[in-house]
Design a protein around this motif. Structure first.
Motif, PDB file in Angstrom:
ATOM      1  N   ARG A 199      -1.123  -6.048 -10.879  1.00 49.70           N
ATOM      2  CA  ARG A 199       0.342  -6.110 -11.036  1.00 49.70           C
ATOM      3  C   ARG A 199       0.975  -6.650  -9.756  1.00 49.70           C
ATOM      4  NH1 ARG A 199       1.268  -4.739 -16.557  1.00 49.70           N
ATOM      5  NH2 ARG A 199      -0.529  -3.442 -17.131  1.00 49.70           N
ATOM      6  N   ILE A 200       2.100  -7.307  -9.914  1.00 55.06           N
ATOM      7  CA  ILE A 200       2.777  -7.927  -8.779  1.00 55.06           C
ATOM      8  C   ILE A 200       3.119  -6.907  -7.703  1.00 55.06           C
ATOM      9  CG2 ILE A 200       4.926  -9.097  -8.097  1.00 55.06           C
ATOM     10  CD1 ILE A 200       4.759 -10.630 -10.748  1.00 55.06           C
ATOM     11  N   GLY A 201       3.490  -5.701  -8.116  1.00 51.95           N
ATOM     12  CA  GLY A 201       3.856  -4.667  -7.153  1.00 51.95           C
ATOM     13  C   GLY A 201       2.710  -4.219  -6.268  1.00 51.95           C
ATOM     14  N   LYS A 202       1.482  -4.569  -6.629  1.00 55.87           N
ATOM     15  CA  LYS A 202       0.316  -4.189  -5.833  1.00 55.87           C
ATOM     16  C   LYS A 202      -0.126  -5.303  -4.889  1.00 55.87           C
ATOM     17  CE  LYS A 202       0.268  -0.279  -7.917  1.00 55.87           C
ATOM     18  NZ  LYS A 202       0.759   0.923  -7.192  1.00 55.87           N
ATOM     19  N   VAL A 203       0.649  -6.374  -4.832  1.00 58.64           N
ATOM     20  CA  VAL A 203       0.333  -7.502  -3.962  1.00 58.64           C
ATOM     21  C   VAL A 203       1.337  -7.536  -2.814  1.00 58.64           C
ATOM     22  CG1 VAL A 203       0.004  -9.991  -3.806  1.00 58.64           C
ATOM     23  CG2 VAL A 203      -0.579  -8.786  -5.927  1.00 58.64           C
ATOM     24  N   ASP A 204       0.883  -7.305  -1.619  1.00 63.03           N
ATOM     25  CA  ASP A 204       1.722  -7.325  -0.421  1.00 63.03           C
ATOM     26  C   ASP A 204       1.410  -8.600   0.361  1.00 63.03           C
ATOM     27  OD1 ASP A 204       3.086  -6.951   1.923  1.00 63.03           O
ATOM     28  OD2 ASP A 204       2.304  -4.941   2.334  1.00 63.03           O
ATOM     29  N   LEU A 205       2.178  -9.646   0.080  1.00 63.69           N
ATOM     30  CA  LEU A 205       1.916 -10.936   0.715  1.00 63.69           C
ATOM     31  C   LEU A 205       2.296 -10.921   2.196  1.00 63.69           C
ATOM     32  CD1 LEU A 205       3.078 -13.384  -2.100  1.00 63.69           C
ATOM     33  CD2 LEU A 205       0.747 -12.697  -1.516  1.00 63.69           C
ATOM     34  N   LYS A 206       3.271 -10.099   2.571  1.00 67.43           N
ATOM     35  CA  LYS A 206       3.682 -10.031   3.974  1.00 67.43           C
ATOM     36  C   LYS A 206       2.560  -9.494   4.852  1.00 67.43           C
ATOM     37  CE  LYS A 206       7.132  -7.999   7.059  1.00 67.43           C
ATOM     38  NZ  LYS A 206       8.350  -7.123   7.154  1.00 67.43           N
ATOM     39  N   ASN A 207       1.931  -8.423   4.418  1.00 69.51           N
ATOM     40  CA  ASN A 207       0.841  -7.810   5.186  1.00 69.51           C
ATOM     41  C   ASN A 207      -0.538  -8.283   4.737  1.00 69.51           C
ATOM     42  OD1 ASN A 207       2.477  -6.052   6.878  1.00 69.51           O
ATOM     43  ND2 ASN A 207       2.941  -4.946   4.976  1.00 69.51           N
ATOM     44  N   ARG A 208      -0.549  -9.162   3.751  1.00 67.80           N
ATOM     45  CA  ARG A 208      -1.791  -9.756   3.240  1.00 67.80           C
ATOM     46  C   ARG A 208      -2.776  -8.687   2.755  1.00 67.80           C
ATOM     47  NH1 ARG A 208      -4.798 -12.151   6.625  1.00 67.80           N
ATOM     48  NH2 ARG A 208      -3.814 -11.627   8.608  1.00 67.80           N
ATOM     49  N   ARG A 209      -2.290  -7.864   1.858  1.00 72.84           N
ATOM     50  CA  ARG A 209      -3.108  -6.809   1.281  1.00 72.84           C
ATOM     51  C   ARG A 209      -2.877  -6.720  -0.229  1.00 72.84           C
ATOM     52  NH1 ARG A 209      -5.137  -7.216   5.478  1.00 72.84           N
ATOM     53  NH2 ARG A 209      -5.733  -5.611   7.005  1.00 72.84           N
ATOM     54  N   ILE A 210      -3.948  -6.390  -0.950  1.00 68.91           N
ATOM     55  CA  ILE A 210      -3.873  -6.115  -2.384  1.00 68.91           C
ATOM     56  C   ILE A 210      -4.388  -4.715  -2.617  1.00 68.91           C
ATOM     57  CG2 ILE A 210      -4.904  -6.637  -4.645  1.00 68.91           C
ATOM     58  CD1 ILE A 210      -4.845  -9.575  -3.903  1.00 68.91           C
ATOM     59  N   ARG A 211      -3.653  -3.936  -3.383  1.00 68.38           N
ATOM     60  CA  ARG A 211      -4.079  -2.588  -3.736  1.00 68.38           C
ATOM     61  C   ARG A 211      -4.672  -2.629  -5.133  1.00 68.38           C
ATOM     62  NH1 ARG A 211      -6.053   1.814  -1.441  1.00 68.38           N
ATOM     63  NH2 ARG A 211      -5.429   3.760  -2.467  1.00 68.38           N
ATOM     64  N   VAL A 212      -5.995  -2.404  -5.225  1.00 68.65           N
ATOM     65  CA  VAL A 212      -6.702  -2.441  -6.510  1.00 68.65           C
ATOM     66  C   VAL A 212      -6.682  -1.035  -7.100  1.00 68.65           C
ATOM     67  CG1 VAL A 212      -8.879  -2.959  -7.665  1.00 68.65           C
ATOM     68  CG2 VAL A 212      -8.165  -4.303  -5.672  1.00 68.65           C
ATOM     69  N   VAL A 213      -5.957  -0.847  -8.176  1.00 69.30           N
ATOM     70  CA  VAL A 213      -5.808   0.492  -8.766  1.00 69.30           C
ATOM     71  C   VAL A 213      -6.241   0.560 -10.223  1.00 69.30           C
ATOM     72  CG1 VAL A 213      -3.919   1.088  -7.199  1.00 69.30           C
ATOM     73  CG2 VAL A 213      -3.393   0.062  -9.417  1.00 69.30           C
ATOM     74  N   SER A 214      -6.482  -0.589 -10.853  1.00 67.56           N
ATOM     75  CA  SER A 214      -6.839  -0.563 -12.276  1.00 67.56           C
ATOM     76  C   SER A 214      -7.680  -1.779 -12.628  1.00 67.56           C
ATOM     77  CB  SER A 214      -5.578  -0.536 -13.150  1.00 67.56           C
ATOM     78  OG  SER A 214      -4.801  -1.713 -12.941  1.00 67.56           O
ATOM     79  N   THR A 215      -8.235  -1.734 -13.825  1.00 64.43           N
ATOM     80  CA  THR A 215      -9.050  -2.847 -14.321  1.00 64.43           C
ATOM     81  C   THR A 215      -8.918  -2.943 -15.830  1.00 64.43           C
ATOM     82  OG1 THR A 215     -11.268  -3.826 -14.285  1.00 64.43           O
ATOM     83  CG2 THR A 215     -11.136  -1.452 -14.648  1.00 64.43           C
ATOM     84  N   PHE A 216      -9.140  -4.128 -16.365  1.00 64.95           N
ATOM     85  CA  PHE A 216      -9.166  -4.335 -17.806  1.00 64.95           C
ATOM     86  C   PHE A 216     -10.609  -4.306 -18.298  1.00 64.95           C
ATOM     87  CE2 PHE A 216      -4.975  -6.915 -18.077  1.00 64.95           C
ATOM     88  CZ  PHE A 216      -4.268  -5.774 -18.397  1.00 64.95           C
ATOM     89  N   THR A 217     -10.838  -3.631 -19.400  1.00 61.50           N
ATOM     90  CA  THR A 217     -12.121  -3.675 -20.096  1.00 61.50           C
ATOM     91  C   THR A 217     -11.835  -3.836 -21.580  1.00 61.50           C
ATOM     92  OG1 THR A 217     -12.138  -1.249 -20.277  1.00 61.50           O
ATOM     93  CG2 THR A 217     -13.343  -2.227 -18.433  1.00 61.50           C
ATOM     94  N   GLU A 218     -12.840  -4.266 -22.329  1.00 61.90           N
ATOM     95  CA  GLU A 218     -12.671  -4.418 -23.772  1.00 61.90           C
ATOM     96  C   GLU A 218     -13.638  -3.497 -24.491  1.00 61.90           C
ATOM     97  OE1 GLU A 218     -12.103  -8.082 -25.578  1.00 61.90           O
ATOM     98  OE2 GLU A 218     -10.864  -8.920 -23.970  1.00 61.90           O
TER      99      GLU A 218
END
Length: 405
Positions: free
Chosen positions: A241-260
């Motif tokens: 999700r966009i809210g988990k992408v911090d472009l200023k500090n160059r960090r991504i918070r991985v909190v979920s995944t898609f599976t089928e």
């Protein structure tokens, strides 16, 4: 008073009558030996033995198990494996849905097929070893034709169900110590920087047979670069999700995944059940900023031209495979997941140690990271020896100066 003893039934009226009746009907006479004991609840129990030696051996076993608290009621062990397996799978509410269904399929297609009707006490170590070997044989040879990894999964489900039966139904797990097939080393693919860029560029220029951009053309380049330089799993990137992408500090918070699961896309926790933070290379910031735009925090970073979530099989077949072919990389056996291996190799070459790599990739332990990528770490024995020698030389010089003073 002894808790278990051997009882000789010969000479009793009831036993003599049973022997006489067996002789007149042509049947085998009943055994004269019984093992009698008080179970853990204090109830008197009896078991018939074939002969005196068998009775004495069983009596000794009972004495030990009753004293140590490892006694198992023989009735409990006569339950069929499938009965217990159903209770076990129903109790596994701790599993992720995709894992639960995977175990369900293994039980239905392989494990219960062999062990379903078997009483628990009749399952032994030798039979399990033979079964594992048969799983690997081709169907023409009477086997199941499974690969080493799938055979290991089948064994693991059997072993977990049997372990669940200890100590109530089984004194020990007969699956322990079974020799398993060696899992073949997977063919990892490690792309160079140039190959990554070629693949990413090719993915951005994909068009349909009608000469219009594909559903993922607008986001393909950013997605491939993200997978190749951060090591995120495809499902994690697709659920980002966009809210988990911090472009200023160059960090991504991985909190979920898609599976089928059964054709239905589900969102859940990452593979090891724990969120993590991954770094974004500075050069990817403008690429991601273009994809993110000014959209809300709860929206998916990567979505189709129709603003739908990406589906793993569709994206791989229609977008990724086409980009691989267009980039001239079709002979490498490349898959989206293998971009994760590329990310690991580039991080190691850049100087990342095993703990940093573990955090980046989201492995449960550093040992797991070493098992997969340990061969990529450079041999630093000479480096260590050189530093030790340098420090020793300095220490000897200091000692010499002190002695001279």
């Amino acid at each position: 008073m002894a808790r278990a003893w051997v009882y000789d039934r010969s000479g009793t009226k009831k036993y003599e009558a049973a022997v006489a009746k067996a002789k007149t009907t042509g049947r085998k006479p009943p055994s004269r030996w019984e093992v009698m004991y008080y179970d853990q609840s204090g109830s008197l129990r009896t078991e018939v033995a074939r002969n005196k030696r068998t009775a004495e051996a069983r009596c000794s076993d009972l004495e030990v198990s009753l004293s140590s608290g490892s006694y198992v009621d023989p009735v409990e062990g006569k339950v069929s494996f499938s009965t217990v397996a159903e209770r076990w799978i129903d109790s596994r509410h701790d599993l992720k849905p995709q894992t639960w269904w995977k175990y369900r399929a293994l039980l239905d297609n392989h494990v219960n097929e062999r062990w379903g009707d078997q009483p628990l006490v009749k399952i032994d170590h030798e039979e399990i070893s033979t079964w594992v070997a048969r799983l690997l044989k081709s169907k023409d040879e009477g086997g199941s034709g499974l690969g080493a990894s799938q055979a290991r999964h089948c064994y693991r489900v059997l072993a977990m169900v049997l372990e669940w039966c200890v100590p109530k139904r089984l004194p020990r797990n007969p699956a322990r110590g079974v020799k398993l097939p060696i899992r073949p080393e997977s063919e990892h693919v490690y792309l160079s920087y140039e190959q990554i860029e070629r693949l990413a560029s090719a993915s951005a220029g994909l068009v349909t047979k009608y000469k219009v951009p594909t559903a993922g053309a607008a986001i393909n380049r950013a997605l491939i670069l993200l997978l190749a330089y951060t090591g995120m799993r495809w499902g994690e990137a697709a659920a980002l999700r966009i809210g988990k992408v911090d472009l200023k500090n160059r960090r991504i918070r991985v909190v979920s995944t898609f599976t089928e699961i059964n054709g239905v896309q589900c969102e859940g926790l990452p593979k090891n059940g724990k969120p993590r933070t991954v770094p974004i290379p500075a050069s990817l910031v403008p690429v991601l900023r273009e994809v993110v735009g000014n959209r809300g925090d709860d929206q998916l970073v990567f979505r189709t031209a129709r603003k739908q979530s990406l589906r793993a099989n569709n994206w791989r077949v229609r977008e990724f495979n086409a980009a691989v072919k267009a980039a001239g990389l079709g002979d490498l056996g490349l898959t989206p997941h293998k971009l994760r291996h590329t990310a690991a190799s580039l991080a190691i070459a850049a100087g990342a140690d095993v703990k940093v790599l573990q955090q980046m990739l989201g492995h449960a332990t550093a040992a797991m990271t070493l098992d997969i990528y340990g061969h990529l770490f450079p041999d630093r024995l000479d480096e260590v020896a050189t530093k030790l020698d340098r420090n020793r030389t300095k220490a000897l010089r200091r000692s010499a100066r002190d002695d001279a003073a």
